[in-house]
Write an enzyme that holds these catalytic residues in place. Structure first.
Site, PDB file in Angstrom:
ATOM      1  N   LYS A  21       0.830  -1.205   0.000  1.00  0.00           N
ATOM      2  CA  LYS A  21       0.000   0.000   0.000  1.00  0.00           C
ATOM      3  C   LYS A  21       0.868   1.262   0.000  1.00  0.00           C
ATOM      4  CE  LYS A  21      -3.032   0.670   3.502  1.00  0.00           C
ATOM      5  NZ  LYS A  21      -2.895   2.012   4.079  1.00  0.00           N
ATOM      6  N   SER A  22       1.871   1.292   0.865  1.00  0.00           N
ATOM      7  CA  SER A  22       2.725   2.489   0.944  1.00  0.00           C
ATOM      8  C   SER A  22       3.406   2.751  -0.400  1.00  0.00           C
ATOM      9  CB  SER A  22       3.802   2.305   2.014  1.00  0.00           C
ATOM     10  OG  SER A  22       3.209   2.202   3.273  1.00  0.00           O
ATOM     11  N   GLY A  48      -5.279   7.844   5.428  1.00  0.00           N
ATOM     12  CA  GLY A  48      -4.388   8.827   6.045  1.00  0.00           C
ATOM     13  C   GLY A  48      -3.199   9.119   5.149  1.00  0.00           C
ATOM     14  N   ARG A 106      -8.771  11.683  12.620  1.00  0.00           N
ATOM     15  CA  ARG A 106      -7.327  11.488  12.816  1.00  0.00           C
ATOM     16  C   ARG A 106      -6.563  12.811  12.793  1.00  0.00           C
ATOM     17  NH1 ARG A 106      -5.577   6.555   9.128  1.00  0.00           N
ATOM     18  NH2 ARG A 106      -3.678   6.784  10.355  1.00  0.00           N
ATOM     19  N   SER A 151       7.537   8.759  11.765  1.00  0.00           N
ATOM     20  CA  SER A 151       6.358   8.722  10.896  1.00  0.00           C
ATOM     21  C   SER A 151       6.747   8.905   9.440  1.00  0.00           C
ATOM     22  CB  SER A 151       5.358   9.813  11.287  1.00  0.00           C
ATOM     23  OG  SER A 151       4.398   9.943  10.241  1.00  0.00           O
ATOM     24  N   GLN A 196       4.661   9.062   7.040  1.00  0.00           N
ATOM     25  CA  GLN A 196       3.736   9.976   6.365  1.00  0.00           C
ATOM     26  C   GLN A 196       4.199  11.417   6.538  1.00  0.00           C
ATOM     27  OE1 GLN A 196      -0.092   8.915   7.974  1.00  0.00           O
ATOM     28  NE2 GLN A 196      -0.230   7.065   6.731  1.00  0.00           N
ATOM     29  N   ASP A 199       1.591  -1.524  11.862  1.00  0.00           N
ATOM     30  CA  ASP A 199       0.310  -1.903  11.249  1.00  0.00           C
ATOM     31  C   ASP A 199      -0.039  -3.363  11.515  1.00  0.00           C
ATOM     32  OD1 ASP A 199       0.086   0.659  10.264  1.00  0.00           O
ATOM     33  OD2 ASP A 199       0.924   0.176   8.306  1.00  0.00           O
ATOM     34  N   LYS A 206      -4.868   5.449  14.734  1.00  0.00           N
ATOM     35  CA  LYS A 206      -4.911   4.809  13.411  1.00  0.00           C
ATOM     36  C   LYS A 206      -6.372   4.816  12.937  1.00  0.00           C
ATOM     37  CE  LYS A 206      -0.557   3.891  12.770  1.00  0.00           C
ATOM     38  NZ  LYS A 206       0.154   4.602  11.705  1.00  0.00           N
ATOM     39  N   ARG A 237      -7.771  -3.552   9.271  1.00  0.00           N
ATOM     40  CA  ARG A 237      -6.818  -4.482   9.900  1.00  0.00           C
ATOM     41  C   ARG A 237      -7.473  -5.269  11.030  1.00  0.00           C
ATOM     42  NH1 ARG A 237      -2.753  -3.860   6.575  1.00  0.00           N
ATOM     43  NH2 ARG A 237      -2.133  -1.747   6.086  1.00  0.00           N
TER      44      ARG A 237
HETATM   45  C1  S3P Z   1       2.401   4.747   6.139  1.00  0.00           C
HETATM   46  C2  S3P Z   1       3.053   5.054   7.309  1.00  0.00           C
HETATM   47  C3  S3P Z   1       2.631   4.579   8.623  1.00  0.00           C
HETATM   48  C4  S3P Z   1       1.654   3.412   8.511  1.00  0.00           C
HETATM   49  C5  S3P Z   1       0.605   3.665   7.487  1.00  0.00           C
HETATM   50  C6  S3P Z   1       1.227   3.881   6.117  1.00  0.00           C
HETATM   51  C7  S3P Z   1       2.920   5.312   4.880  1.00  0.00           C
HETATM   52  O1  S3P Z   1       1.998   5.626   9.326  1.00  0.00           O
HETATM   53  O2  S3P Z   1       1.088   3.130   9.761  1.00  0.00           O
HETATM   54  O3  S3P Z   1      -0.278   2.559   7.406  1.00  0.00           O
HETATM   55  O4  S3P Z   1       2.599   4.794   3.792  1.00  0.00           O
HETATM   56  O5  S3P Z   1       3.666   6.282   4.930  1.00  0.00           O
HETATM   57  P1  S3P Z   1       2.855   6.750  10.113  1.00  0.00           P
HETATM   58  O6  S3P Z   1       3.519   7.616   9.137  1.00  0.00           O
HETATM   59  O7  S3P Z   1       1.821   7.515  10.892  1.00  0.00           O
HETATM   60  O8  S3P Z   1       3.796   5.994  10.941  1.00  0.00           O
END
Ligand code: S3P
Length: 660
Positions: free
Chosen positions: A16-17, A88, A117, A164, A166, A312, A339, A385
């Site tokens: 996904k990321s 998110g 969030r 993080s 993100q 996750d 989350k 999840r």
């Molecule tokens: C993600 C980062 C993680 C993860 C999320 C996806 C990403 O969150 O929990 O499911 O793709 O950058 P955080 O950046 O809040 O750690």
């Protein structure tokens, strides 16, 4: 005693990321980028739709496609709000991108979970760089909806107190878009896909153990990417295999980036047999095939630097711990509270509801393992999840769980239930899932009385796949409300959905059949009290969301023909074939009366019915627009047999494409 044998190969869907980032970086580059193996899930669709709204030429997501990026200058402000759904990552990464594009702005919206969030973690540093962000929700709420205005940003050196990816990704995107230097420091390195993917696109980055620096004035070049299998999704099957009684599962092409493999380390520490084969580098990421076998599991402690590497996966690891010998403690994981749901509270509450000894702690939980059979109802709060973690527990012999919203897996793993069934169906020669290719979905939509339901049934029968009548789920909710005796004027989405846990479904040979209290009530569902009140039920957005979730779950499990409103748009935006049936009002009125009266209606009767249909169409206006890629069939002068024949031919072609 029942024993669980697992066998076969699971290719979990694309990471996904990486999928989000592959789309965003391709959109920023000037030139074509080919993307293979993207995750076609709801979250990634949200990113794709947002980029399209900003002017990116982005085709429908498929297993292999090309994004023709035209550089940052071609990105414009979206006309409407960006609907980030449940995602998110979409919100935070795109907030960074927009912030760096001077003169551009966007309003971000999301579903109820996403709107709760916290966004200050990205808007704080973006604001320091010079972007303007306005939260449009209640006073003091740093969540969606929010408006982000791009500006000529200044460089930043940002020391984040939490790891993080993100936040880091958002700041790197802002720096790239604005052409300024960005340094992000973190206490522990968060997942580093942005860094790896940007390097592969010619961007110079300096990475250390504590952070990353992006130099000013850099361009993102186009590059092809093959998305590896998501280790977070693969973890569900690794845990299933570890919990089974015999057999083994092969998990192919799993992304083994060390910032993502914490769950596999925890599994090993708990005693699981996890072996990696065929370890290799592909496009800057480490990939491997995992072979996981059942073993005796013991409790463990999970905390400290390990947390970001398995954040996750913690809901699944907590569920696993409930079956291990001894006690498992998870600490330093307060991030779980913000989350998709408060995953500390939700996991502990659900485990306790099933009879597990579990205790909630501010930064984690304590779970006592046992082998006692688990029975009960799981409340997912729409969190994918949670649905999958408890789905794995529910697949173990002796456990009997119902899950309130199995459809929410569409956020990250649309074919999860099908893969789970395949991996646990004893005796299957090879449970190859190839989850990149979701099952065949044929979506049939159209205005009231366009004949979609009977046509869909006939098409399903001819193709020998199952028919899902989404209307039957609305009827089931209406039936329970009628049965409660509450007057329809008082029905609310909340009161209706409070009874939703009594509704489940079962696959019959021909259909996906909704059950009420575990029983087929088809005849009662078609009764007049339900018919009179069902449109009231179907008009409530939260109810529609719930029904859509049920229908999505069915479509993720098996090949289906589905009919109903919004099927090709909101419910199955990636359906392989979408048909929109139309017919003129007179003809629709005539057909409806023939069906209702069982004889030829008079012209006066048709005229009266036609008037009612016009009123109904006006009421439905927002729901009846065809999907952009739907094939519209005007059935006014076509017999039903001819319609069916045409749709079946189109469906066979779609099925062929899917198999290739
Ligand atoms: C993600 C980062 C993680 C993860 C999320 C996806 C990403 O969150 O929990 O499911 O793709 O950058 P955080 O950046 O809040 O750690």
């Amino acid at each position: 005693m029942l024993r669980l044998t697992v066998q076969g190969t699971v290719r979990a869907p694309g990471d996904k990321s990486i999928s989000h980032r592959a789309l965003i970086f391709a959109a920023m580059a000037d030139g074509p980028s080919r993307i293979r193996g993207i995750l076609p899930s709801a979250d990634v669709h949200a990113t794709a739709a947002a980029l399209r709204a900003m002017g990116v030429d982005l085709p429908a997501l498929s297993d292999d496609f090309v994004v023709r990026g035209r550089g940052l200058a071609a990105l414009h402000s979206p006309e409407g709000a960006l609907d980030c759904g449940n995602s998110g990552t979409t919100t935070r990464l795109l907030a960074g991108l927009i912030a760096g594009l001077a003169g551009r702005e966007a309003r971000f919206e999301g579903d109820a979970s996403l709107s709760r969030r916290p966004m200050r973690r990205v808007t704080g540093p973006l604001g320091q760089m010079g972007a303007r962000i306005v939260f449009e929700g209640p006073p003091g709420h740093d969540g969606l909806p929010m408006r982000v205005q791009g500006a000529p940003l200044t460089a930043i050196r940002y020391v984040n107190r939490h790891a993080s990816a993100q936040v880091k990704g958002a700041l790197l995107l802002a720096g790239l878009a604005a052409g300024v230097e960005v340094t992000v420091e973190e206490p522990v390195r968060s997942r580093d896909h942005s860094e790896r993917m940007l390097r592969a696109r010619g961007v110079a980055l300096e990475c250390t153990d504590s952070g990353v620096t992006l130099a000013a004035a850099q361009r993102v070049l186009p590059a092809d990417v093959s998305v590896p299998a998501d280790p977070s999704s693969a973890t569900f099957f690794a845990c299933l295999a570890a919990l089974a009684d015999e057999g083994a599962l092969r998990l192919e092409d799993v992304c083994c980036n060390p910032t993502r493999t914490g769950a596999f380390d925890v599994l090993r520490r708990m005693g699981a047999h996890v072996r990696v084969e065929d370890d290799r580098d592909v496009g800057g990421e480490r990939l491997g095939t995992l072979i996981v076998r059942p073993s005796r599991l013991v409790g463990t402690e999970i905390g400290g630097d390990e947390i970001p590497r398995c954040i996750d996966e913690l809901p699944m690891l907590a569920c696993l711990a409930s079956r291990a010998e001894g006690v498992t403690v998870i600490r330093d994981a307060q991030e779980l509270r913000v989350k998709e749901s408060d995953r500390i509270r939700a996991v502990v509450d659900n485990l306790r509801a099933l009879g597990v000894e579990a205790e909630e702690r501010p930064d984690g939980m304590r779970v006592v393992g046992s082998l006692r059979p688990l029975t009960g109802h799981v409340v997912t709060h729409g969190d994918h999840r949670l649905a999958m973690a408890f789905g794995v527990l529910g697949a173990l012999p002796g456990n009997q769980l119902t899950i309130d919203d199995p459809g929410c897996v569409a956020v990250s793993y649309p074919a999860f239930w099908r893969d789970l069934t395949a991996a646990t169906s004893q005796g299957a020669a090879v449970a190859v899932s190839g989850s990149q290719h979701a099952p065949l979905v044929i979506a049939i939509d159209g205005p009231a009385a366009s004949g979609k339901s009977s046509t869909a049934q006939w098409v399903a029968k001819t193709l020998d796949v199952r028919h899902v009548d989404s209307g039957a789920f609305y009827r089931a909710l209406a039936f329970l409300a009628v049965e409660s005796g509450e007057p329809p004027e008082y029905w609310t989405a909340e009161s209706l959905l409070a009874r939703a846990s009594r509704i489940s479904w079962r696959l019959t040979e021909r259909s996906v059949l909704p059950l009420v209290d575990g029983r087929d009530q088809d005849e009662l569902l078609r009764g007049s009290a339900v018919t009179r009140t069902v449109s009231r039920v179907a008009a409530m957005p939260a109810v529609r969301e719930w029904v859509n979730g049920q229908v999505r779950a069915a479509g993720a499990a098996v090949d289906v023909v589905v009919d109903g409103r919004d099927i090709g748009t909101a419910v199955f935006p990636a359906a392989q074939l979408k048909v929109f049936l139309v017919a003129d009002t007179w003809e629709r009125a005539r057909r409806r009366l023939v069906q209702r009266l069982g004889r030829r209606p008079t012209d006066a009767e048709i005229a009266e019915e036609a008037e009612a249909l016009v009123a109904r169409d006006a009421q439905d206006a927002t729901q009846s627009a065809p999907a952009r890629d739907a094939i519209t069939i005007d059935t006014t002068t076509v017999t039903q047999a001819e319609q069916v024949e045409r749709i079946v031919a189109l469906a066979r072609a779609a099925r062929e494409r899917l198999r290739r």
